[in-house]
Design a protein around this motif. Sequence first.
Motif, PDB file in Angstrom:
ATOM      1  N   PRO A 104       0.778  -1.243   0.000  1.00  0.00           N
ATOM      2  CA  PRO A 104       0.000   0.000   0.000  1.00  0.00           C
ATOM      3  C   PRO A 104       0.809   1.291   0.000  1.00  0.00           C
ATOM      4  CG  PRO A 104      -0.996  -1.579   1.486  1.00  0.00           C
ATOM      5  CD  PRO A 104       0.315  -2.180   1.056  1.00  0.00           C
ATOM      6  N   ASP A 105       2.080   1.252   0.411  1.00  0.00           N
ATOM      7  CA  ASP A 105       2.809   2.503   0.591  1.00  0.00           C
ATOM      8  C   ASP A 105       4.066   2.667  -0.235  1.00  0.00           C
ATOM      9  OD1 ASP A 105       1.214   3.926   2.594  1.00  0.00           O
ATOM     10  OD2 ASP A 105       1.648   2.188   3.838  1.00  0.00           O
ATOM     11  N   VAL A 106       4.457   1.655  -0.965  1.00  0.00           N
ATOM     12  CA  VAL A 106       5.678   1.791  -1.772  1.00  0.00           C
ATOM     13  C   VAL A 106       5.600   0.860  -2.971  1.00  0.00           C
ATOM     14  CG1 VAL A 106       7.022   0.024  -0.570  1.00  0.00           C
ATOM     15  CG2 VAL A 106       8.198   1.912  -1.679  1.00  0.00           C
ATOM     16  N   LYS A 107       6.225   1.283  -4.065  1.00  0.00           N
ATOM     17  CA  LYS A 107       6.352   0.461  -5.250  1.00  0.00           C
ATOM     18  C   LYS A 107       7.799   0.539  -5.730  1.00  0.00           C
ATOM     19  CE  LYS A 107       1.595   1.297  -6.819  1.00  0.00           C
ATOM     20  NZ  LYS A 107       0.743   1.809  -7.929  1.00  0.00           N
ATOM     21  N   ILE A 108       8.331  -0.614  -6.120  1.00  0.00           N
ATOM     22  CA  ILE A 108       9.705  -0.673  -6.599  1.00  0.00           C
ATOM     23  C   ILE A 108       9.725  -1.449  -7.902  1.00  0.00           C
ATOM     24  CG2 ILE A 108      12.055  -1.479  -6.139  1.00  0.00           C
ATOM     25  CD1 ILE A 108      11.463  -1.260  -3.183  1.00  0.00           C
ATOM     26  N   SER A 109      10.462  -0.955  -8.880  1.00  0.00           N
ATOM     27  CA  SER A 109      10.612  -1.639 -10.154  1.00  0.00           C
ATOM     28  C   SER A 109      12.032  -2.166 -10.285  1.00  0.00           C
ATOM     29  CB  SER A 109      10.309  -0.679 -11.311  1.00  0.00           C
ATOM     30  OG  SER A 109       8.968  -0.223 -11.247  1.00  0.00           O
ATOM     31  N   GLY A 110      12.151  -3.455 -10.598  1.00  0.00           N
ATOM     32  CA  GLY A 110      13.470  -4.046 -10.825  1.00  0.00           C
ATOM     33  C   GLY A 110      13.905  -4.936  -9.681  1.00  0.00           C
ATOM     34  N   ILE A 111      14.362  -6.136  -9.999  1.00  0.00           N
ATOM     35  CA  ILE A 111      14.771  -7.062  -8.951  1.00  0.00           C
ATOM     36  C   ILE A 111      16.057  -6.612  -8.262  1.00  0.00           C
ATOM     37  CG2 ILE A 111      15.986  -8.565 -10.585  1.00  0.00           C
ATOM     38  CD1 ILE A 111      14.171  -9.512  -7.291  1.00  0.00           C
ATOM     39  N   GLN A 112      16.976  -5.990  -9.010  1.00  0.00           N
ATOM     40  CA  GLN A 112      18.204  -5.518  -8.372  1.00  0.00           C
ATOM     41  C   GLN A 112      17.914  -4.382  -7.400  1.00  0.00           C
ATOM     42  OE1 GLN A 112      21.385  -4.720 -11.100  1.00  0.00           O
ATOM     43  NE2 GLN A 112      22.824  -4.098  -9.499  1.00  0.00           N
ATOM     44  N   GLU A 113      17.007  -3.493  -7.783  1.00  0.00           N
ATOM     45  CA  GLU A 113      16.625  -2.391  -6.896  1.00  0.00           C
ATOM     46  C   GLU A 113      15.954  -2.920  -5.629  1.00  0.00           C
ATOM     47  OE1 GLU A 113      17.398  -0.717 -10.802  1.00  0.00           O
ATOM     48  OE2 GLU A 113      16.205  -2.421 -10.129  1.00  0.00           O
ATOM     49  N   TYR A 114      15.093  -3.909  -5.803  1.00  0.00           N
ATOM     50  CA  TYR A 114      14.428  -4.523  -4.639  1.00  0.00           C
ATOM     51  C   TYR A 114      15.456  -5.169  -3.710  1.00  0.00           C
ATOM     52  CZ  TYR A 114      12.021  -8.173  -1.998  1.00  0.00           C
ATOM     53  OH  TYR A 114      11.586  -9.001  -0.994  1.00  0.00           O
ATOM     54  N   ALA A 115      16.361  -5.951  -4.268  1.00  0.00           N
ATOM     55  CA  ALA A 115      17.354  -6.659  -3.470  1.00  0.00           C
ATOM     56  C   ALA A 115      18.244  -5.695  -2.693  1.00  0.00           C
ATOM     57  CB  ALA A 115      18.202  -7.550  -4.373  1.00  0.00           C
ATOM     58  N   GLN A 116      18.701  -4.646  -3.343  1.00  0.00           N
ATOM     59  CA  GLN A 116      19.539  -3.665  -2.659  1.00  0.00           C
ATOM     60  C   GLN A 116      18.758  -2.955  -1.562  1.00  0.00           C
ATOM     61  OE1 GLN A 116      20.761  -1.366  -6.072  1.00  0.00           O
ATOM     62  NE2 GLN A 116      22.679  -2.508  -6.311  1.00  0.00           N
ATOM     63  N   GLY A 117      17.461  -2.749  -1.806  1.00  0.00           N
ATOM     64  CA  GLY A 117      16.641  -2.079  -0.807  1.00  0.00           C
ATOM     65  C   GLY A 117      16.512  -2.870   0.483  1.00  0.00           C
TER      66      GLY A 117
END
Length: 223
Positions: A104-117
């Motif tokens: 509900p509060d965040v969206k991330i595009s890309g598996i590398q971006e997600y993993a680093q996050g």
Amino acid sequence: MLLFAFAVFSYVKVVSGFGSRRIHRLTRVYLQNEEYASPVIEALSKGLQKTDITDIIWDAPKRKGLSTSEMTKLIETGLRQREWFVTGNVIPELFAEDFKFEDPDVKISGIQEYAQGVRRLFDQETSRAEIVSCEQKETDDGAKVIVTWRLSGRVNIGPFGLEIKPYIVYTDLHLRSSDGLIDWQVDRFSVPTWDILLSAFAPWLPFLAPPAAPPISRSSSTS
């Protein structure tokens, strides 16, 4: 991802009268393609140390064309070994190039971006993603793998970090019908997001939501 930041935003809405008003904006902090629902989350994210994961081959060939059962087994084995929901140690071969994460509060595009996050959010010495179950399900818009897991440990918020009250997370991993790769992930939580924040700062408050999720039994975590 950013579970604790979500809690901060939810709590701020309650105490400051934000109501249902949302301030959506696209921002770039340390990662690309992160969309936040509030400047509170953006500010909190700026306090996280930048992290690069160098031990993953991001351009490894994709494992396309696997059956739902095969993907479910690979996902479960990988999560039990790597706990990538908190370590970021993902298996890129299982994810589509246009992978998206959302709640509900965040969206991330890309598996590398997600993993680093997730790597920079969670304390790597204490955080755990203990798998309770991993089940496949056929839906109208394709197959998905539903992962139930227990989150515990600390997040890298503030000078000393903050401890998370353990709770259960329900993760839906959607498998794209064209090639079977994971193209989006949605997380749901067993406790309200405001409870995550208050449990970290004032665990003695009497009106907090259910108590911490009990430890996962050995049979559940290894089956």
